[in-house]
Each structure stands twice: as structure tokens, then as C-alpha cells.
Design a protein around this motif. Structure first.
Motif, PDB file in Angstrom:
ATOM      1  N   LYS A  26       0.823  -1.208   0.000  1.00  0.00           N
ATOM      2  CA  LYS A  26       0.000   0.000   0.000  1.00  0.00           C
ATOM      3  C   LYS A  26       0.859   1.262   0.000  1.00  0.00           C
ATOM      4  O   LYS A  26       2.000   1.249   0.486  1.00  0.00           O
ATOM      5  N   ASP A  27       0.262   2.350  -0.461  1.00  0.00           N
ATOM      6  CA  ASP A  27       0.837   3.671  -0.216  1.00  0.00           C
ATOM      7  C   ASP A  27       0.930   3.844   1.300  1.00  0.00           C
ATOM      8  O   ASP A  27      -0.023   3.565   2.037  1.00  0.00           O
ATOM      9  N   LYS A  29       0.635   6.245   3.126  1.00  0.00           N
ATOM     10  CA  LYS A  29      -0.378   7.130   3.724  1.00  0.00           C
ATOM     11  C   LYS A  29      -1.695   6.398   3.984  1.00  0.00           C
ATOM     12  O   LYS A  29      -2.544   6.887   4.729  1.00  0.00           O
ATOM     13  N   ASN A  30      -1.860   5.218   3.364  1.00  0.00           N
ATOM     14  CA  ASN A  30      -3.107   4.462   3.518  1.00  0.00           C
ATOM     15  C   ASN A  30      -2.985   3.280   4.463  1.00  0.00           C
ATOM     16  O   ASN A  30      -3.917   2.479   4.589  1.00  0.00           O
ATOM     17  N   TYR A 118       4.819   1.583   0.003  1.00  0.00           N
ATOM     18  CA  TYR A 118       5.589   2.424  -0.920  1.00  0.00           C
ATOM     19  C   TYR A 118       5.372   3.904  -0.631  1.00  0.00           C
ATOM     20  O   TYR A 118       4.339   4.316  -0.117  1.00  0.00           O
ATOM     21  N   TRP A 119       6.399   4.675  -0.964  1.00  0.00           N
ATOM     22  CA  TRP A 119       6.362   6.133  -0.869  1.00  0.00           C
ATOM     23  C   TRP A 119       6.090   6.673  -2.268  1.00  0.00           C
ATOM     24  O   TRP A 119       6.951   6.561  -3.151  1.00  0.00           O
ATOM     25  N   ASP A 120       4.899   7.220  -2.479  1.00  0.00           N
ATOM     26  CA  ASP A 120       4.587   7.868  -3.752  1.00  0.00           C
ATOM     27  C   ASP A 120       5.287   9.222  -3.768  1.00  0.00           C
ATOM     28  O   ASP A 120       4.837  10.160  -3.119  1.00  0.00           O
ATOM     29  N   ASP A 123       3.382  12.653  -4.189  1.00  0.00           N
ATOM     30  CA  ASP A 123       2.279  13.015  -3.293  1.00  0.00           C
ATOM     31  C   ASP A 123       2.831  13.464  -1.943  1.00  0.00           C
ATOM     32  O   ASP A 123       3.340  12.649  -1.163  1.00  0.00           O
ATOM     33  N   SER A 126       1.879  11.371   1.043  1.00  0.00           N
ATOM     34  CA  SER A 126       2.603  10.105   1.184  1.00  0.00           C
ATOM     35  C   SER A 126       3.937  10.337   1.888  1.00  0.00           C
ATOM     36  O   SER A 126       4.318   9.600   2.805  1.00  0.00           O
ATOM     37  N   GLU A 127       4.632  11.386   1.487  1.00  0.00           N
ATOM     38  CA  GLU A 127       5.911  11.717   2.135  1.00  0.00           C
ATOM     39  C   GLU A 127       5.710  12.055   3.609  1.00  0.00           C
ATOM     40  O   GLU A 127       6.481  11.604   4.472  1.00  0.00           O
ATOM     41  N   ASN A 288       8.346   1.864  -4.500  1.00  0.00           N
ATOM     42  CA  ASN A 288       7.745   2.745  -5.505  1.00  0.00           C
ATOM     43  C   ASN A 288       8.419   2.593  -6.860  1.00  0.00           C
ATOM     44  O   ASN A 288       7.752   2.618  -7.903  1.00  0.00           O
TER      45      ASN A 288
END
Length: 371
Positions: A26-27, A29-30, A118-120, A123, A126-127, A288
Motif C-alpha cells: 500500500k501507499d 499514507k493508507n 511504498y512512498w509515492d 504526493d 505520502s511523504e 515505488n
């Protein structure tokens, strides 16, 4: 076919898996609070667990740093060897296997499947989630010499044991250093415009299958992101790109942006290619890279080049040391074959007015161009 328990173990691969066994990357952030705690906890456990392989390091986490370092050691019988896992076609296939080995280790110590998030890069949310105290922790501050002082991998909680040569790692830091955004030419995360441009590259790679491959054609070399390199050389027993001034984008830019430099210009932990897995952000960054690879591969029938005629280790049938049962071609398959999938394979939207990073110039240090 019988289902294999995910995650896939590249040291003992079975190239079949059923869909219901897939783990989901997943991202960051999610992720749920539980997923974050499990991921961080498994990393910390690896650092306290003896390495199952005889590689002269003190723990299972440091095994991965040492393995990454050994991948870049010069071979005495061929100075400009292939099969480096960097600077050539096997950058993406080797790192796919490397991430799978790490995911397998995480899951072994956690006693349940653990997916690498993963780090998009494109976005900011996400960071922000990645650099929060419940995940990787924030960047360092000038007053602390850019040493990470907060989060699970802060000074006193996360010791760096495997260090590069003084040429690539002059700081020889005992603690994580993140001079995030402090390196000229890599002051931002990789841009959506560059990711979109990357996805338009027509072929996986192109002769001469290295740092000088035409980035207008080569997906791999454009993604690699060390621009203006003219070749490879052996220094201190490690392979380096030969560069003058360089620019960075995508893969290289992500390393250099997060790791940055300290106040003395020494590369931060993620900036030093050779030992970059010392910073656990390495795994989110490379997840990513692998996700973007999967987006491109889905649209290009999992093309891998060269078939033959490339440097040793880089041809489709060449094995991926230290994974003797896997070849470059084996890795050029849908992620489900390896027991995982990405939660989102949507290309980023380019913000209005954003242009790609070509033309940005960075002060080159040998290590920084080598990603």
C-alpha cells in the motif's frame, strides 16, 4: 497449482501463487496504525535477530546492507562487470528480488505476512506519512548534524554497523543522517512530470545497456536517474559511475533528496548508494520504483532487454546473484507470480505548470551519481 505461502522467498523460489495468497503493498499514507506498527516492529526485530546466512554481520537487517554492498564490489576478472544490480538492465530485476527477500525476512520474524509499503514521490501526503514518528521518523535538523533524533530509528535506537568506504561514505556515521532536501539538484522529491515522461519510454533498455543508454528510449536508464555519466570505474573495490557535473531524477533523486548531505557536505545515509539500506526508507523508495516498473511492464508485455549480447549478468537468461535460481527473465513477470500486488497502479497526474527536472544540475560526488 498449489498455492505457495506468501511472501515469496527468492532464495528458494516457486514461481506460482494463487490470487487469494497475495499480500498488498500500500501507499504508506493508507496504512492502518496496526500495519505501521507491524512493519516498523518487524524491521526492529530483524535488527535484533542473528543473520541466518554466514555473511559476517551481526544481525538479519545488516545482512541486507552487506548484500547490497557486495553487489557493487568489483570483480577482479572484469573491471566493468555487469550484474551489479545498478547502472544497467538488472537494476530493476535485482531490486525486485531484493525487496522480496526483505519482505520474506520481515514476515518470518513477524510470524505473519508483512508487506513493504511504498512512498509515492509525487504526493506530499505520502511523504508526510512516511516521515511521521509512527513510521520512518522525520528528517534530521542542522543543529543535530542532520542526525535522525525522532521516531523508531532515532539516535540511540538504530545503530549503523555496516559502513561504506571512506570514498563513498566519508562521514562514517554511527546514526542515521537525513539532510532531506539539502543537496543541490535534489531539493525536491521526484516529480510527477518525470514519472509520466518515464512511462512513455518505448523500450525496457537499449545498447550499450548501461549508464550511457539513450534516456529518450530506455525506460530503465531514465528511471535510474543518474544523468551525464560516461561510464563505470572501479574505486576502493567498488563500482562507480564516471561523472562530471550530474543531474538526478526519479530513482537517484529519491535517494539524494531524502539522504541529502550534512553541513560538511557528507552524503546522508540514503545518499550513499553502497550502504543505502541502512536507512529503512530505502524499502519504501524502492517499492515505488518497483510499482512504477509494474505499471510500465503491464503495458509492454513484461519486456526485458537485452536478450543476449549485454554485459555479464544483464542478459535475460543470466542469474541474479545471490539468487542462483532466478534470472532477469524470471523477474519480468506480473507481481502476482511472486505473491504480491500494489494497491494502486495509477500513473500520477501532473500538476498544472509542472515541467520535468531535466537540466537541474547538482554538484557531483562520486557516490551520489551512482544510484
Amino acid at each position: 497449482m498449489d498455492a505457495v505461502a506468501a511472501p515469496f522467498n527468492p532464495m528458494n523460489p516457486h514461481l506460482s501463487v494463487t490470487a487469494n495468497a497475495l499480500i498488498v503493498r500500500k501507499d504508506v499514507k493508507n496504512m492502518t496504525a496496526r500495519e505501521k506498527a507491524d512493519f516498523v516492529g518487524a524491521i526492529l526485530t530483524l535488527k535484533q535477530t542473528p543473520s541466518p546466512t554466514d555473511d559476517m554481520v551481526g544481525n538479519w537487517y545488516d545482512h541486507f546492507v552487506a548484500e547490497h554492498m557486495r553487489k557493487l564490489v568489483c570483480w577482479t576478472d572484469q573491471p566493468n562487470q555487469g550484474g551489479l544490480g545498478h547502472s544497467g538492465p538488472d537494476l530493476l530485476t535485482w531490486h525486485r528480488a531484493f525487496l522480496l527477500e526483505f519482505e520474506y525476512a520481515l514476515s518470518k520474524v513477524a510470524r505473519k505476512p508483512i508487506a513493504i509499503p511504498y512512498w509515492d514521490w509525487t504526493d506530499p501526503a505520502s511523504e508526510a506519512a512516511m516521515l511521521a514518528d509512527d513510521m520512518m521518523g522525520p528528517a534530521g535538523k542542522a543543529g543535530d548534524g542532520y542526525v535522525v533524533m525522532s521516531g523508531p530509528f532515532r539516535k540511540g535506537q538504530w545503530k549503523i554497523n555496516v559502513k561504506g568506504f571512506t570514498t563513498d561514505n566519508p562521514g562514517q556515521f554511527d546514526d542515521l543522517v537525513r539532510g532531506t532536501g539539502k543537496m543541490a539538484g535534489a531539493t525536491t522529491a521526484p516529480l510527477a512530470a518525470d514519472v509520466v515522461a518515464l512511462l512513455q519510454r518505448p523500450v525496457y533498455d537499449i545498447a550499450p545497456w548501461g549508464v550511457t543508454s539513450d534516456t529518450a528510449q530506455s525506460f530503465r536508464n531514465f528511471l535510474d536517474g543518474g544523468i551525464n555519466a560516461t561510464g563505470l570505474e572501479c574505486k576502493d573495490g567498488v563500482i562507480w559511475d564516471i561523472v562530471g557535473a550530474t543531474s538526478a531524477r526519479l530513482h537517484a533523486q529519491g535517494h539524494m533528496y531524502i539522504g541529502g548531505v550534512d553541513a560538511n557536505g557528507n552524503p546522508g545515509s540514503l545518499t550513499d548508494t553502497v550502504t543505502s539500506p541502512n536507512d529503512p526508507i530505502f524499502w519504501l523508495h524502492h517499492a515505488n520504483v518497483d510499482r512504477i516498473l509494474e505499471i510500465w511492464w503491464k503495458n509492454h508485455r513484461y519486456q526485458y532487454l537485452p536478450k543476449t549480447g549485454g554485459p555479464r549478468g544483464d542478459n535475460i537468461g543470466d542469474s541474479l546473484w545471490p539468487y542462483p535460481k532466478l534470472t532477469n527473465g524470471d523477474m519480468a513477470r506480473p507481481t502476482r507470480v511472486f505473491g504480491y500486488r500494489y494497491a494502486d497502479l495509477t500513473p500520477p497526474k501532473v500538476p498544472e505548470g509542472q515541467t520535468g527536472s531535466e537540466g537541474q544540475t547538482a554538484q557531483a560526488m562520486g557516490t551520489m551519481s551512482h544510484h
